[in-house]
Structure formats: structure tokens, C-alpha cells
Write an enzyme that holds these catalytic residues in place. Sequence first.
Site, mmCIF file in Angstrom:
data_model
loop_
_atom_site.group_PDB
_atom_site.id
_atom_site.type_symbol
_atom_site.label_atom_id
_atom_site.label_comp_id
_atom_site.label_asym_id
_atom_site.label_seq_id
_atom_site.Cartn_x
_atom_site.Cartn_y
_atom_site.Cartn_z
ATOM 1 N N GLU A 39 0.816 -1.215 0.000
ATOM 2 C CA GLU A 39 0.000 0.000 0.000
ATOM 3 C C GLU A 39 0.848 1.262 0.000
ATOM 4 O OE1 GLU A 39 -3.898 -1.952 2.245
ATOM 5 O OE2 GLU A 39 -2.748 -0.373 3.243
ATOM 6 N N HIS A 50 -10.198 1.627 0.274
ATOM 7 C CA HIS A 50 -10.593 0.718 1.342
ATOM 8 C C HIS A 50 -12.106 0.538 1.430
ATOM 9 C CE1 HIS A 50 -6.447 1.357 2.636
ATOM 10 N NE2 HIS A 50 -6.581 0.342 3.446
#
Length: 296
Positions: free
Chosen positions: A155, A188
Site C-alpha cells: 500500500e 478501502h
Amino acid sequence: MEEEPQPQQQAVLTGMNAISVCVISISACLLHSITYVASLYIWNYPHDRNHPNSIIKRFISVFIMLFISPVFLYVALDKAILKEKTFLEILGLRLDGLLQAFTMPLFLTMILFLGPLYMQMLNGLFKVYTEPMHWINNLKDLTWIRAHIVAPLSEEFSFRSCMLPLLLQCFRPLAAVIVCPIFFGAAHFHHVLENIKMGVPWKRAVLVSLFQCSYTTLFGAYSAYLFYRTGHLAATFITHAFCNHMGVPDIGELMQYQSKQKACVTIVFIIGFVSWCYLLNPLTEPKWYKNEIYFK
């Protein structure tokens, strides 16, 4: 210290129209985010996301993204920038200041979490950290590896190393730091689908995902700031791993303490936050990290 114009901004002024740069940069970041999330769903999942088979398949996806993500950066980056810095340096992959990047941002973040760390000392969790078997067992746990190694690395590399340099082409540093985590937080939101699939009522699933997106967006801004100030992927990786370990501060546990102890813990929370605010710039001083990518 007065900040000099960034190499990216200088290249923009002499090479490309500002509007075109912004359109290209933001489009690349958006397409990159969609590609990252889509890579997690190319598999046919008969199990939930925490099943070992699902975790391994997603490990494969994010590993492949380690090679795809830089392509978005390279294609959309003004090539004049590469005349001043190498592509690896722009990605935050360099040796100069590496030790500082691993230690000082971690120390800074521990100060921010001084309250939760103090609660861990009170509830005895610190003793667990001294047991070798605790770490050995963690290294055998795929969910622990995902939270502390794979997710932070993939990420941060995708959403910081490969995105922030693009946004710095068309935004001032503070604006770029604010815009960058929007892609990270939105990425997310796909967890809402997984929660509904697991039987969570859709309203609760949406609320949970909204909270998660908000929290990850705030963290993303902090991480983007660290990357800009240090010029190191290592700084954002170690910070992300630590934050994943600590999780969201457990206010419920705080409320269970007796009055005097609750007041003491609350004071530690405040001291930690105030100290973090005071030390944020001094402990991320670019000179410490030999960051000549965004500062001269």
C-alpha cells in the site's frame, strides 16, 4: 529552513501546461487505484478475506502490483524530472538516510500513540512482546504477516511512492499531501462488499467502511507527509506497520479504568498528542534524511 521549489514543479513550469499535468496526474492516480483494488478481485473467492487461501491469492495480486504500480508513475511523470533524479530515488528507494528513515518516524509515531502504549503497559501486554514465541507464532500467521508486512509494503509503495510524486507535479506540497490519501481511503471502501457477503447488515457495513475510510484517509495524509519530508519508502512502511499493530485507540478500555487511573491515562494521551505536534517537523527535517528530491 525555507523550502525550495520542488524539482517536479520546476519541470512542470518549463515543460508541460499546468492543466494538462494535473489531468494526466490525477487520471493516472485514479486508474492506478482502480487497478489496485481490481487486482484483489480477479480471483474466485469461495471463502472470506481472512481464509488462508484468500490471503495467499491476495498476496499474489499485490506482489504483481509491485511491478505494475511504477508503470503508472513512469508514464505520467514529466520526463524532465528524471534528468535530475533517478526513478528509484523518486520512488523513495535509496540508501542515503535509510537508518534515520527506519527509526525516527517510528519513534515519532510511538509518541503519538503514547496513550495506547501506556495502556498496554498497564494491562500487561508489554510482557508478551518480550517472549520469543510470540514473534515466532506471528511469523507463522498469515493475517499477522498481511497486516504488518505485506499490506504496509504494497500500500505504501502503490499509494505513496507511485502517487505522491505525480500529485506534486501539479499541487503545492500541502495540497498534494491532502489529495493523495483520498485515493488511499477510497480504495478501502471495497470492504463494504466483503462485510455484506459475510452477513453484516448493509447499513452497518457502510458505516464501518465509512469509518475505516476516514481513519485510513487521516493516516494516509500523515504517511504522505512523511514521504514528502523524508523522501523514503522505509519511513512510511515502518510507520504503517506500527499503526496496523496498534489499531484504533481503544477508548472503551480507557472508560473502564477507575477515576484516578483514567485521569492519568487521559493525561498521557494528551501529552503524546501535544508532543507529536511539537516534534512533527523537527523529527522529519529533510536534512536528517538527506532528502534532496523535494528539498535543496
